[in-house]
Structure formats: C-alpha cells, structure tokens
Scaffold this motif. Structure first.
Motif, mmCIF file in Angstrom:
data_model
loop_
_atom_site.group_PDB
_atom_site.id
_atom_site.type_symbol
_atom_site.label_atom_id
_atom_site.label_comp_id
_atom_site.label_asym_id
_atom_site.label_seq_id
_atom_site.Cartn_x
_atom_site.Cartn_y
_atom_site.Cartn_z
ATOM 1 N N LEU A 1 -5.444 5.869 20.654
ATOM 2 C CA LEU A 1 -5.466 6.559 21.951
ATOM 3 C C LEU A 1 -4.789 5.705 23.010
ATOM 4 N N GLN A 2 -3.899 6.324 23.780
ATOM 5 C CA GLN A 2 -3.269 5.639 24.905
ATOM 6 C C GLN A 2 -3.059 6.667 26.017
ATOM 7 N N PHE A 3 -3.754 6.485 27.138
ATOM 8 C CA PHE A 3 -3.667 7.385 28.283
ATOM 9 C C PHE A 3 -2.506 6.948 29.171
ATOM 10 N N THR A 4 -1.505 7.816 29.308
ATOM 11 C CA THR A 4 -0.336 7.543 30.140
ATOM 12 C C THR A 4 0.048 8.816 30.889
ATOM 13 N N ASP A 5 1.144 8.744 31.644
ATOM 14 C CA ASP A 5 1.650 9.933 32.343
ATOM 15 C C ASP A 5 2.082 11.018 31.372
ATOM 16 N N GLN A 6 2.363 10.650 30.113
ATOM 17 C CA GLN A 6 2.849 11.627 29.147
ATOM 18 C C GLN A 6 1.774 12.604 28.700
ATOM 19 N N ASN A 7 0.496 12.223 28.755
ATOM 20 C CA ASN A 7 -0.567 13.156 28.387
ATOM 21 C C ASN A 7 -1.534 13.410 29.539
ATOM 22 N N LEU A 8 -1.088 13.161 30.780
ATOM 23 C CA LEU A 8 -1.928 13.395 31.953
ATOM 24 C C LEU A 8 -2.347 14.857 32.045
ATOM 25 N N PHE A 9 -1.432 15.788 31.772
ATOM 26 C CA PHE A 9 -1.720 17.218 31.907
ATOM 27 C C PHE A 9 -1.946 17.889 30.548
ATOM 28 N N ALA A 10 -2.292 17.117 29.530
ATOM 29 C CA ALA A 10 -2.472 17.665 28.189
ATOM 30 C C ALA A 10 -3.846 18.312 28.051
ATOM 31 N N TRP A 11 -3.943 19.294 27.136
ATOM 32 C CA TRP A 11 -5.229 19.900 26.820
ATOM 33 C C TRP A 11 -6.197 18.856 26.260
ATOM 34 N N ASN A 12 -5.672 17.930 25.509
ATOM 35 C CA ASN A 12 -6.496 16.931 24.851
ATOM 36 C C ASN A 12 -5.773 15.599 24.907
ATOM 37 N N ARG A 13 -6.400 14.582 25.527
ATOM 38 C CA ARG A 13 -5.756 13.277 25.626
ATOM 39 C C ARG A 13 -5.797 12.525 24.304
ATOM 40 N N TRP A 14 -6.663 12.929 23.369
ATOM 41 C CA TRP A 14 -6.634 12.341 22.036
ATOM 42 C C TRP A 14 -5.363 12.782 21.315
ATOM 43 N N PRO A 15 -4.800 11.921 20.458
ATOM 44 C CA PRO A 15 -3.536 12.302 19.802
ATOM 45 C C PRO A 15 -3.700 13.361 18.722
ATOM 46 N N GLY A 16 -4.927 13.617 18.229
ATOM 47 C CA GLY A 16 -5.137 14.592 17.167
ATOM 48 C C GLY A 16 -6.212 15.594 17.519
ATOM 49 N N LEU A 17 -6.791 16.230 16.473
ATOM 50 C CA LEU A 17 -7.801 17.262 16.646
ATOM 51 C C LEU A 17 -9.209 16.794 16.331
ATOM 52 N N ASP A 18 -9.352 15.675 15.624
ATOM 53 C CA ASP A 18 -10.671 15.251 15.178
ATOM 54 C C ASP A 18 -11.558 14.780 16.327
ATOM 55 N N ARG A 19 -10.965 14.447 17.434
ATOM 56 C CA ARG A 19 -11.711 14.173 18.650
ATOM 57 C C ARG A 19 -11.158 15.080 19.740
ATOM 58 N N GLN A 20 -12.068 15.771 20.458
ATOM 59 C CA GLN A 20 -11.677 16.744 21.464
ATOM 60 C C GLN A 20 -12.226 16.347 22.829
ATOM 61 N N GLU A 21 -11.446 16.648 23.848
ATOM 62 C CA GLU A 21 -11.853 16.386 25.225
ATOM 63 C C GLU A 21 -12.260 17.704 25.869
ATOM 64 N N GLY A 22 -13.504 17.789 26.313
ATOM 65 C CA GLY A 22 -14.002 19.011 26.925
ATOM 66 C C GLY A 22 -14.437 18.788 28.353
ATOM 67 N N GLY A 23 -15.231 19.751 28.889
ATOM 68 C CA GLY A 23 -15.714 19.663 30.251
ATOM 69 C C GLY A 23 -14.711 20.212 31.250
ATOM 70 N N VAL A 24 -15.084 20.101 32.521
ATOM 71 C CA VAL A 24 -14.236 20.559 33.622
ATOM 72 C C VAL A 24 -13.580 19.342 34.248
ATOM 73 N N ARG A 25 -12.276 19.410 34.399
ATOM 74 C CA ARG A 25 -11.547 18.289 34.984
ATOM 75 C C ARG A 25 -10.377 18.814 35.802
ATOM 76 N N VAL A 26 -10.009 18.023 36.781
ATOM 77 C CA VAL A 26 -8.866 18.327 37.637
ATOM 78 C C VAL A 26 -7.857 17.203 37.478
ATOM 79 N N ASN A 27 -6.659 17.564 37.071
ATOM 80 C CA ASN A 27 -5.564 16.603 36.928
ATOM 81 C C ASN A 27 -4.592 16.817 38.076
ATOM 82 N N ALA A 28 -4.212 15.765 38.736
ATOM 83 C CA ALA A 28 -3.324 15.873 39.885
ATOM 84 C C ALA A 28 -2.237 14.819 39.801
ATOM 85 N N GLY A 29 -1.066 15.188 40.251
ATOM 86 C CA GLY A 29 0.051 14.256 40.246
ATOM 87 C C GLY A 29 1.050 14.596 41.328
#
Length: 744
Positions: free
Chosen positions: A516-544
């Motif tokens: 896992l590496q959080f950068t500008d490339q996955n700032l607006f992604a559905w899931n910041r994890w690189p695969g499907l086995d770990r999922q990011e949920g909840g409510v979040r606001v991404n701004a840039g």
C-alpha cells in the motif's frame, strides 16, 4: 543473425559469338529485354558501345576500343579495350575494367579474361566496392562455373576492410583490415573460406587464423561461428564461450554456445527460434556441472487462433538460483521467476484472459514450498458505449485458485461494476455521479500459515460493498499570447459506503493488497488498497486543487495537492500509511518543465499533523539533447528490500519492513558528442551513507569500428553474495563481427 564479412560475388558476363556494336556508320544494335536479376545466358547476344570497332578477319578477332560498355542480363562491363576471339570464345578486357553487378556491387580490375560462354573469368589487380562501405582487393581472381550450376571463385592475396583510407596519405594502412593469402567463394554452399588470414590494426598484425569461413553476404541467414566471449568471473573463473549459429530451415534456427570455465567445467547453452504462420516461439536453456547436474529452461511463445483469440506461454525454470547467479543467466532478476500459460480474447470494448501461473524463488529467503501455484486465473473486463444520458457502464470480473504446498490456499471470485454519468452545469462546473459495487466470495484454508498468519485455520464467506460518489470540478482558465494559458481547478469528491474495519479481515486471505502506498495517484480512487482483498469503506470527502500554466514557448507547470477526510477512523490501514486518522496525510505532485533544457516531476506525502515527509520521489533532467544530466530521489518510511535480509519465514513480520526507511538518490549523465557516447550513474543510500551501485559506459564509433567499454558495480548483497561487479570491453569490426572481454 550471423555477422559476416561481405564477400566478392563475381559475375559472369556471357558474350555471344556474334555481337553488335554501336558506332558511327553502323546500324543501332538490338537491345534485348532481359528480366531484372535473371541469370546470364550464354546464348543471348550482348549489346555494347565503343568509340571504334575493328575486325581481324584472318584471326577472327573483334576489338572494341575507347569507352567500351557492354550490357547483358542487367550486368555491365566497362573497359578501355575489349577483344573477343571468336575462334576460342575468349573475351579480354584491358585498362580500367569495371564490372557492375545487378545488386549494384562494383568491381574494378586492370585485366579480365572471360571464357566458356563468359561463365568462367580470370581477373588481375582486382578490387571491389561493396555494401556497408566494404572494400576488397585481390591480386587475382578466378571463377569456375560447374556443370551442375555451382560456382567456385578463387582469390589470391586478399585484403578486406570497411575503413576509409587516409585522405592525406592513401598509402597508409587503414584502421583495420583482414589480410588473407587466399580465399574461396563457394556459391553452392553460400560461404567464403579464408586461408592463412591475419587481422591488422594500423598495419600491425594482432590476430591470426589458419582457416575460417564466413557466410555469403547475399544470404540473410547462414550457419557459422559467431564471435567468442572471453573473460573472467568470480564464480566460474576464466571462461571461453564459442557460439555457433545454425539455420535449420526458412522458419527456424538455433544457437549452440558451449562455455569452458576454469572452476566449474563445461556449460552448454542452446537457443531455438521458430516462426509459424500463426505465431512464434523461442526456447533457450543450458546444462552444466555446478556442484552437480544443473541447468535452466526459458521458453516463450504466442499464437493466434483468429482475429479475436490468441494463446501463449512463458516458462522460466532453473535447477537453483545459485546456478543462475554463477552463470549470469539473463532475465534472472528479482525475487522470483514467473511461468505462465495463457489464452486471451479481444472484443469490442471487452477483454478476457485465462492463465495459469507458477513461481520459483531466486533468493535464499524465499521458501519454495510457500510459493503459490495459480490455476486458473480468470480476468474479464467490459467498457460499454455511452447511453442516452451520456453515462456508461464498466464491468470487471475475476476468479482464481491459489494452491500452496505450505501456506494459505485460496479460491476467490469477484465482480466489480461501475456506472458513471458526467454532467455540466450552467456555470461551467463538471459533475460526475457514480455508483460502484464490489462483491467477492472466498474459500480459504491454511489461513494461519504464510502469508496471512491469521488466528483461524480456514473460512468461507461472501462480502459486498456498494458505494456511491459525487465529484465536482470547476476549471477556471485564462490565457493570452504573451503569458500563455493558466488553469486553476478545485476538485471535490464525496464517496459514501458502509464502514469497513479490521474485525473481519482475519477471515479474508490477503493475496493482492500487501503493498500500500497513498499518493496523489489514488487520492480519488474508490479503494486506496491496490487490490480487492482489502476494501476501504465509510463516508469520506476527497479534495484537491489542480493548477497548470502552459507557457507560450512550450514550457509548462502542472501541480496537484490534496487530502482526504473520513467520518470515522479506519483501522484497516496499517500504521504509517497516512490513512488511519480522520484526516489523511497530504499528498501532492508537481511537474515543472519551463524550458526544453530542464524538467522535473516530484510527488510526496506529508504528515497531516506536523508536515513530516512520509513518502517522496523526484526525477529531474537538465541539459541539451546531446549532453543530459539526471537526478532521481526516493524516500519511504518503510523499505520492502529489508524482507530479503530476514531469515526464511520471518518476512511476515511487519516490524522488519518498517524498521529502516528507504532513502536513496540517483545521479546520471548521458552524452553524445560527435563519435563519442558516454553515460554513467551513481546510486547511493542516504539513510546509511553508503553506495548502492554505480556504472559507466563509453563508446567511440566511425565508419568501420565501434569500441565500447561497460563497467558496473553493486555494493549491496543479494542471495548470499557480497556484491557484484562487471567489466566489458567490446570491439565491433563492422560487417565482420564483435569481439570482447568481460569480467564480473
């Protein structure tokens, strides 16, 4: 393809017993329309022109004098004088003899004699201008045509080179030349044989061979010896490798390369290549005695069923990683080799791939029994056409079965569907409404083993995560001819989904979400994890905030900064990832290229509480097109390479990875000035203050020679060694071959 010495192809200019000459007072000679490239025929008359023609009736001799030119079957003969004896059918050419062949090769001679329907020829003081700046000189040449159509050309006192002569002193020896007592061209076997041959450099003999042969230059592929490789190596000692190239048929060939070493005995390598109507394949391998019988096999092929389907394989196996290291087998890099069998299909907006994968470790820290066998692995992707509202669907599906002899065994099937609807408001704002759903089913055993080390041994479950998102962008732009064009674009995205956490993660095997590496490339992604086995949920606001400035002369600046805010804490992400708090770390990117002589791209992640850098990388280049300098930098709070410093079985310990940051810099240079090419680099570990690797190359080239040097040194240990180094010297005699020495 075998590199070879271009050979002299003597041409038979066949003269008929009766010939027409064009000169004042005689009718024009009939010109025959021969097919280009057709063989000379002894029965066809020759067309020629001359300043004057005389005929000796008593001796039956025709003599053409002054600027004589003769043509037959696309062959041309020029000379000061040509005399034809009609009784013996022997033609003699005197003075400034020039023979032009159909392939545009030009031969010169002081004297030429042609007989037997002009199929046999003898030349004195012969020279030839050949392809690729080749030049050949011989005291004499004789060509004999056999009754079966084969031809033998014999040359005496032969000199060949592709080097230009000194303009100030043409009598000086060229930079290099091949000098042989005799040579024979065998057209039937399509090769040239040299006897008593020397290689001269500046007129000084530096190499000798009592006999060698080279493939005829008219043959694009021909069997023969390739240049040897000579050197020393720390693991095999002194070595000599002598490759042999063999043409099997029009579609296949192979190279056999035996290697003699002073420490490990003999190794034999083989590479086989074949082209098919529907594809191609390459198979390479070797066998040797490396503390016992050892070897490797690499095979690669790809074939087409039709316009939509194709299949292939990529096999990479070896007896051990030590064998690959000892003999420096190419493509043996990284921690593991991958072998795969696959088939894939391409449709309109759709793609399907089915493959099987296996792995072989290349380091002592990788346990062979823990490596997975993936059979099968299915990937499907579909991207639909826009609907009536302007939105479109995309669907991705995948399934795999992972088997480990020791470790987690996993079966997974997943479906991902997304619908995007872009809209634009009256103020110029760009909206995108999206729905996204991920569903996956798992069946796993050995969860308590590597690489998961869960608290339970096995489990089966199905999970789904629906998400919805709204994204808004407002690009403000202005520009003029003097200042260029500027763009400022705020971006806000809101994603809503049910919360996820680590409470159920112990039941789900993690096969694709380890790095896992959080950068500008996955700032607006559905899931910041690189695969499907770990999922990011909840409510979040991404701004840039995105900004760009495009200069009138062509330069530009492009930037993006942003972050993410969550409505709840997410313990799914590891400590130090920048995603564990309500507020994420800040990420950014900048690309700066104000002029053609300078550019830099940098990105980073900074702690949201104190601004400390957590991740950073930069690549910069400056200089003109012929001299260019580069600087690279990377920093991470974790170093995955530390995994290979751990004992086997300890790689699962997170503390090993996070104990030492990765902080490295790279400086490089390339230059191309006239005939010189230079390049070099130095890579250093700033964290430890030690060098990682360094290397340099240098070469010089003219019309006939390339001299190249290549040096490399690695200071870090890998797979139990204490670093590595290599040094290569290579001389390329153009049209002849390459000779070199390398050590490592």
């Amino acid at each position: 393809m075998t590199r070879h010495l271009p050979l002299l192809l003597l041409v038979s200019l066949v003269w008929a017993p009766v010939a027409w000459a064009q000169y004042p007072g005689m009718p024009a000679a009939p010109r025959l329309s021969a097919n280009p490239g057709a063989p000379a025929s002894a029965d066809e008359p020759v067309t020629f022109t001359a300043d004057s023609v005389s005929y000796d009736r008593e001796h039956d001799i025709v003599t053409a004098m002054g600027h004589v030119q003769a043509w037959q079957n696309d062959h041309t003969l020029q000379a000061d004088t040509v005399r034809f004896d009609r009784t013996t059918n022997v033609a003699e050419a005197f003075g400034n003899v020039v023979i032009i062949q159909p392939d545009a090769q030009v031969m010169f001679a002081d004297y030429a004699e042609l007989s037997e329907g002009m199929r046999d020829a003898v030349m004195k003081g012969m020279s030839a201008q050949m392809a690729e700046n080749g030049k050949l000189v011989a005291n004499g040449a004789r060509r004999i045509a056999g009754s079966d159509g084969g031809e033998i050309s014999e040359l005496s006192r032969v000199i060949y080179s592709t080097c230009n002569l000194c303009q100030m002193d043409p009598t000086r020896p060229p930079l290099w030349q091949i000098r042989a007592a005799s040579a024979v061209e065998d057209s039937e076997h399509q090769r040239m044989e040299f006897s008593d041959a020397f290689l001269d450099v500046f007129g000084i003999p530096v190499g000798y061979s009592p006999y060698f042969y080279s493939v005829d230059p008219s043959v694009s592929r021909g069997s023969g010896l390739l240049p040897p490789f000579i050197g020393t190596a720390s693991h095999v000692g002194a070595f000599w490798q002598q490759p042999y190239y063999a043409v099997l048929d029009d579609q296949s060939d192979m190279t056999i390369a035996p290697t003699l070493t002073s420490k490990l005995g003999t190794q034999v390598g083989l590479e086989y290549r074949r082209m098919f109507n529907d594809g191609q394949t390459t198979i390479s391998g070797s066998i040797a005695n490396d503390n016992g019988l050892a070897g490797h096999l690499f095979a690669k092929g790809q074939f087409n069923f039709d316009d939509s389907w194709r299949y292939g394989y990529d096999i990479n196996v070896a007896s051990s990683s030590t064998y690959l290291r000892d003999y420096r087998i190419p493509s043996a890099t990284g921690a593991a080799m991958v072998s795969r069998l696959y088939t894939e299909a391409f449709g309109e907006g759709a793609y399907l791939r089915i493959d099987t994968l296996s792995f072989q470790g290349l380091t002592n820290q990788v346990i062979a029994t823990a490596l997975p066998l993936v059979a099968p692995h299915v990937i499907y992707s579909f991207y639909g056409e826009p609907d009536l509202l302007g939105g479109h669907w995309s669907v991705d599906a995948n399934a795999y079965n992972i088997y480990r002899e020791v470790g987690t065994r996993t079966q997974r099937a997943a479906l991902i569907a997304t619908y995007d609807l872009p809209l634009q408001d009256d103020l110029g704002g760009l909206w995108k409404f999206s729905v996204h759903g991920t569903a996956a089913g798992y069946n796993a055993s050995g969860l308590n083993l590597a690489p998961n080390f869960s608290a339970i041994a096995s489990d089966s479950l199905v999970r789904a995560l629906p998400q919805g998102a709204v994204e808004w962008r407002m690009p403000w732009a202005r520009g003029d001819a003097e200042t260029g064009r500027q763009v400022i674009e705020p971006i806000v995205q809101m994603i809503a989904a049910s919360p996820t956490g680590s409470s159920d993660n112990y039941r789900i095997p993690n096969e694709d979400s380890l790095d896992l590496q959080f950068t500008d490339q996955n700032l607006f992604a559905w899931n910041r994890w690189p695969g499907l086995d770990r999922q990011e949920g909840g409510v979040r606001v991404n701004a840039g905030l995105h900004g760009a400035w495009f200069f009138p002369a062509g330069g530009m600046i492009d930037t993006l900064v942003g972050g993410s805010y969550k409505m709840h804490r997410d313990d799914t992400f590891p400590v130090g990832s920048g995603l564990t708090d309500y507020m994420s770390d800040y990420v950014g990117r900048i690309t700066l290229a104000p002029i053609s002589y300078f550019d830099i791209t940098a990105r980073g992640r900074f702690d949201h509480t104190n601004g400390t850098i957590r991740y950073g990388e930069a690549i910069a280049g400056f200089g003109a097109s012929n001299v260019r300098f580069g600087v690279g930098y990377v920093y991470t709070t974790t170093n995955p390479f530390n995994l290979y410093d751990a004992a086997p079985g300890a790689a699962q310990q997170t503390s090993i990875v996070s104990a030492v940051p990765r902080n490295e810099a790279l400086v490089s240079m390339t230059a191309h000035i006239d005939a010189y090419r230079l390049s070099g680099y130095v890579r250093t570990d700033i964290q430890t203050g030690s060098l990682v690797a360094m290397g340099a190359t240098a070469s010089w080239e003219n019309e006939c020679l390339i001299v190249a040097f290549n040096a490399y040194k690695r200071y870090t240990s890998f797979n139990g060694d204490n670093g590595a180094s290599a040094f290569l010297i290579q001389l390329t005699f153009k049209t002849v071959g390459q000779f070199g020495f390398h050590a490592f």
